[in-house]
Design a protein around this motif. Structure first.
Motif, PDB file in Angstrom:
ATOM      1  N   PRO A   1       0.841  -1.323  -0.107  1.00 17.15           N
ATOM      2  CA  PRO A   1       0.015   0.080  -0.089  1.00 17.15           C
ATOM      3  C   PRO A   1       0.822   1.407   0.084  1.00 17.15           C
ATOM      4  N   MET A   2       2.056   1.137   0.380  1.00 15.40           N
ATOM      5  CA  MET A   2       2.924   2.415   0.545  1.00 15.40           C
ATOM      6  C   MET A   2       3.117   2.890  -0.854  1.00 15.40           C
TER       7      MET A   2
ATOM      8  N   THR B   1       0.089   4.925  -2.007  1.00 13.87           N
ATOM      9  CA  THR B   1      -0.093   6.362  -1.168  1.00 13.87           C
ATOM     10  C   THR B   1       0.839   7.402  -1.642  1.00 13.87           C
ATOM     11  N   MET B   2       1.851   7.037  -2.424  1.00 18.53           N
ATOM     12  CA  MET B   2       2.924   7.848  -2.714  1.00 18.53           C
ATOM     13  C   MET B   2       2.363   9.161  -3.565  1.00 18.53           C
ATOM     14  N   LYS B   3       1.257   9.137  -4.309  1.00 22.86           N
ATOM     15  CA  LYS B   3       1.082  10.172  -4.991  1.00 22.86           C
ATOM     16  C   LYS B   3      -0.019  10.928  -4.152  1.00 22.86           C
ATOM     17  N   THR B   4      -0.456  10.393  -3.145  1.00 23.75           N
ATOM     18  CA  THR B   4      -1.597  11.275  -2.486  1.00 23.75           C
ATOM     19  C   THR B   4      -1.144  11.718  -1.198  1.00 23.75           C
ATOM     20  N   SER B   5      -0.083  11.372  -0.635  1.00 24.76           N
ATOM     21  CA  SER B   5       0.707  11.855   0.563  1.00 24.76           C
ATOM     22  C   SER B   5       1.792  12.822   0.293  1.00 24.76           C
TER      23      SER B   5
ATOM     24  N   TRP C   1       6.266  10.664   3.519  1.00 26.88           N
ATOM     25  CA  TRP C   1       6.068   9.359   2.907  1.00 26.88           C
ATOM     26  C   TRP C   1       7.582   8.726   2.851  1.00 26.88           C
ATOM     27  N   SER C   2       8.511   9.708   2.225  1.00 30.47           N
ATOM     28  CA  SER C   2       9.748   9.049   2.049  1.00 30.47           C
ATOM     29  C   SER C   2      10.497   8.820   3.635  1.00 30.47           C
ATOM     30  N   ILE C   3      10.384   9.650   4.450  1.00 32.15           N
ATOM     31  CA  ILE C   3      10.814   9.122   5.965  1.00 32.15           C
ATOM     32  C   ILE C   3      10.216   7.949   6.567  1.00 32.15           C
TER      33      ILE C   3
ATOM     34  N   THR D   1      11.672   5.085   4.692  1.00 32.73           N
ATOM     35  CA  THR D   1      13.021   4.904   4.888  1.00 32.73           C
ATOM     36  C   THR D   1      13.373   4.227   6.373  1.00 32.73           C
ATOM     37  N   LEU D   2      12.594   4.841   7.225  1.00 32.11           N
ATOM     38  CA  LEU D   2      12.560   4.207   8.605  1.00 32.11           C
ATOM     39  C   LEU D   2      12.149   2.802   8.758  1.00 32.11           C
ATOM     40  N   PHE D   3      11.069   2.360   7.765  1.00 34.02           N
ATOM     41  CA  PHE D   3      10.480   0.982   8.004  1.00 34.02           C
ATOM     42  C   PHE D   3      11.583  -0.013   7.168  1.00 34.02           C
ATOM     43  N   MET D   4      12.072   0.458   5.927  1.00 32.33           N
ATOM     44  CA  MET D   4      13.105  -0.331   5.358  1.00 32.33           C
ATOM     45  C   MET D   4      14.207  -0.480   6.150  1.00 32.33           C
TER      46      MET D   4
END
Length: 117
Positions: free
Chosen positions: A76-77, A80-84, A89-91, A94-97
């Protein structure tokens, strides 16, 4: 009402015909003890239940669950890239990965992924 009944009858007839065809076409199976017994977690269900449980099997199951949940979160990430907001989104990504990579590195360094020691 007649259309619904007709479609339900047609579906029942088709499914019945398919079941009959599958039973007549399928290969006959031999009744073998090994083939007919259930297989659960690598244990023989007809033996004693007091044998030691392999921690490696448990570890692989937990790793599978972790990476399965990871995929359910990552997919889902991308949508949601286009709408957030791009920075948030990048933070988050990055934290999740980074958390997943650090966990994988820890498992690798403590030899949790090794089958034989």
């Amino acid at each position: 009402m007649i259309k619904i009944m007709l479609s339900m009858t047609t579906a029942m007839i088709i499914s019945t015909l398919l079941m009959i065809m599958c039973t007549t076409i399928s290969k006959s199976t031999t009744m073998d003890r090994e083939k007919m017994s259930p297989f659960e977690c690598g244990f023989d269900p007809k033996s004693t239940a007091r044998i030691p449980f392999s921690i490696q099997f448990f570890l692989i199951a937990v790793l599978f669950l972790i990476f399965d949940i990871e995929i359910a979160i990552i997919l889902p990430m991308t949508t949601t890239m286009k709408t957030s907001m791009t920075m948030n989104w990048s933070i988050t990504v990055t934290l999740f990965m980074t958390t997943l990579i650090i966990g994988l590195y820890y498992e690798w360094k403590t030899n949790m992924l090794e089958w034989y020691k």
